[in-house]
Design a protein around this motif. Structure first.
Motif, short mmCIF file in Angstrom:
data_model
loop_
_atom_site.label_atom_id
_atom_site.label_comp_id
_atom_site.label_asym_id
_atom_site.label_seq_id
_atom_site.Cartn_x
_atom_site.Cartn_y
_atom_site.Cartn_z
N VAL A 91 61.29 29.43 62.45
CA VAL A 91 60.60 30.00 63.61
C VAL A 91 61.57 30.71 64.55
O VAL A 91 61.29 31.82 65.02
N ALA A 92 62.72 30.09 64.83
CA ALA A 92 63.66 30.71 65.77
C ALA A 92 64.08 32.10 65.28
O ALA A 92 64.04 33.08 66.03
N MET A 93 64.43 32.19 64.01
CA MET A 93 64.90 33.46 63.48
C MET A 93 63.76 34.49 63.45
O MET A 93 64.00 35.69 63.66
N ILE B 128 61.24 34.68 65.58
CA ILE B 128 61.07 35.18 66.96
C ILE B 128 62.14 36.24 67.25
O ILE B 128 61.84 37.33 67.73
N LEU B 129 63.39 35.92 66.91
CA LEU B 129 64.50 36.85 67.20
C LEU B 129 64.44 38.10 66.33
O LEU B 129 64.79 39.20 66.79
N ALA C 170 61.37 26.31 69.69
CA ALA C 170 62.09 26.60 68.45
C ALA C 170 63.52 27.05 68.72
O ALA C 170 64.35 27.06 67.81
N LEU C 171 63.83 27.42 69.95
CA LEU C 171 65.20 27.83 70.27
C LEU C 171 65.86 26.75 71.13
O LEU C 171 66.12 25.67 70.62
N VAL D 242 71.77 35.00 68.12
CA VAL D 242 71.73 34.51 66.73
C VAL D 242 73.07 33.86 66.36
O VAL D 242 73.11 32.75 65.82
N HIS E 101 62.17 33.66 75.84
CA HIS E 101 62.26 33.38 74.41
C HIS E 101 63.34 32.33 74.11
O HIS E 101 63.13 31.46 73.28
N ILE F 76 69.86 37.57 60.74
CA ILE F 76 68.78 38.29 61.43
C ILE F 76 68.50 39.63 60.75
O ILE F 76 67.34 40.06 60.66
N VAL G 78 70.53 40.07 71.31
CA VAL G 78 69.87 39.29 70.26
C VAL G 78 70.88 38.87 69.19
O VAL G 78 70.87 37.72 68.73
N THR H 178 70.61 43.82 68.00
CA THR H 178 71.06 42.78 67.07
C THR H 178 72.49 42.98 66.55
O THR H 178 73.08 42.05 66.02
N ILE I 181 73.38 30.47 68.01
CA ILE I 181 72.59 29.44 67.34
C ILE I 181 73.28 29.00 66.04
O ILE I 181 73.40 27.81 65.75
#
Lengths: 293, 293
Positions: free
Chosen positions: A107-109, A111-112, B88-89, B157, B83, A32, B153, B148, B160
């Motif tokens: 896309v997921a990354m 968004i985050l 996508a998530l 990450v 989100h 990220i 967040v 992050t 995931i």
């Protein structure tokens, strides 16, 4: 028109501050932070941080607070580009001539990464080196300008909902003033607050920021019609392809150009009382109107 | 275990404040405000705002500042759910027994509604009714917890990226402490700051919040294994289906339960010095460990 010479100096201040404020690419979780840095360092002109720095300069030679606030503005601007480019929104593969964040990181990354940048913006604003009262005012100003009622997200929603519909001048004004002008105005206001400006000066700069912010979006719409994708570093002609509400679509190119000039003149008048001290702010306003990219 | 009786009283305070702080469904552009309200009023238990209110109560009878901060925490929690549920998530269709935001309003609007709530959270925090110094500390605390590096967040990450991989105890600890515990800890710290707590009290409450936040996520993982989708109001058994890193997967159900109890005891000890005054915080901690949904 090339950018004013002092941009290079301001950009160096901002690049150094961005480098310092963003977590490194190896900070866990690395992906990220790589995605955030990829988009922040994708070649933006740093218009909002420069406006912030130069508004502060009118009132103080101390640049530290305005540079920090300017980075937060750039984080917010970058998050908005990342999310706007997503497949569910503008579905753009190209930004500043490079693959968009979701093309590169998924896309997921993306968004985050956008969420992370927006959050980091407020973490950054909370440590701007001015007294707490001013810090809170800067946060309020920027949060409102980025928000849903009269700010960036609201303008983006109105813009999406206007696609393919007939939008009148009032609807278009809401879109432009919220989507783009609000954050540009907030950049100027935040800079003046960081520089220690008084209430009256802040309000004058707010009107200046509102006018150039609005002009900036009108010019953006004109460039989308007139320039090539190569020059813009993003897909040109998308406004018309998506039946977007724009000034050129509603009034034609010539009237749009005249309106941008009128807004620029309005902005210029707000700076009269500062004389030569405002030369740089005038130069930025001029540059924003006559730019080709 | 049903929720403690005082939840009803706190929830009423929070519902009224949320109603006041969220733009109405007719505020232009209406769609995004409808989407934001749909998700905020989808039936959450308001755990974070209640923790904020009850942490403040230890130090002050004034509830206004903590209620406002609590709403901001709920906006952040809700944005993260919107989100996380996106295709996508986690690609979840169901949340609290109702269609998720993107199922109801589309993916673009769900992304923007999340962005809008996150932005509104900081706009709201900037007007919490305490002195500016404390307001800035509350903003820093919450922004860091949502961010992050060691916040929500970042945890999302890492979660995931851990899917389908072997995660050790240290990796799992990072995920849990960042994804869930950080914001719960920040709820407690923000409440104590809003209530006027001293430095030592804030640090004690921080340790309490960290322990119950961590326990909360361990229990969440256990519930995902043990309870039905109907009871949870969301798709159960998804952790295993997605090969998520969880305590039950790494240590088994019994050891996970023992660990949650140990964390709860650790939390409880931090409250010893407050005696009866901390009865409500103890009741929340107890509830979070033995809940079934």
């Amino acid at each position: 028109m090339t950018q004013p010479a002092f941009f290079v100096e301001d950009q160096a201040v901002i690049e150094a501050a961005l480098e310092r404020l963003l977590p490194s690419e190896t900070t866990p979780p690395p992906t990220i932070h790589q995605a955030m840095r990829y988009s922040v360092f994708a070649g933006g002109k740093r218009i909002r941080p420069i406006l912030c720095l130069e508004a502060a300069r009118l009132f103080s030679s101390e640049r530290d607070g305005a540079a920090t606030a300017g980075c937060a503005l750039e984080f917010i601007h970058t998050y908005s580009l990342i999310h706007d480019d997503l497949p569910a929104l503008d579905n753009d593969d190209l930004r500043r001539g490079k693959p968009t964040c979701h093309k590169k990181f998924g896309v997921a990354m993306a968004i985050l990464a956008g969420d992370g940048l927006l959050t980091l913006a407020f973490e950054t604003l909370a440590r701007v080196n001015v007294d707490a009262e001013r810090r809170v005012r800067i946060i309020t100003e920027i949060a409102t300008a980025a928000g849903t009622v009269s700010g960036m997200v609201g303008g983006q929603v109105a813009d999406i909902e206007a696609e393919g519909k007939t939008v009148d001048a009032a609807g278009l004004e809401y879109i432009h003033r919220s989507k783009t002008a609000a954050l540009i105005r907030a950049s100027i206001v935040a800079g003046s607050l960081a520089g220690g400006a008084s209430g009256e000066d802040v309000e004058r700069l707010r009107r200046f920021g509102e006018a150039i912010g609005w002009a900036f979006q009108v010019v953006d719409d004109i460039l989308d019609v007139e320039e090539s994708s190569a020059a813009l570093g993003k897909t040109a002609g998308k406004d018309q392809a998506q039946s977007k509400a724009t000034y050129p679509a509603l009034f034609g190119i010539e009237k749009s150009r005249a309106f941008a000039r009128e807004l620029a003149a309005r902005a210029d008048r707000e700076l009269d009382c500062y004389g030569e001290r405002a030369a740089r702010l005038r130069a930025i306003a001029e540059y924003l109107i006559v730019r080709r990219t």
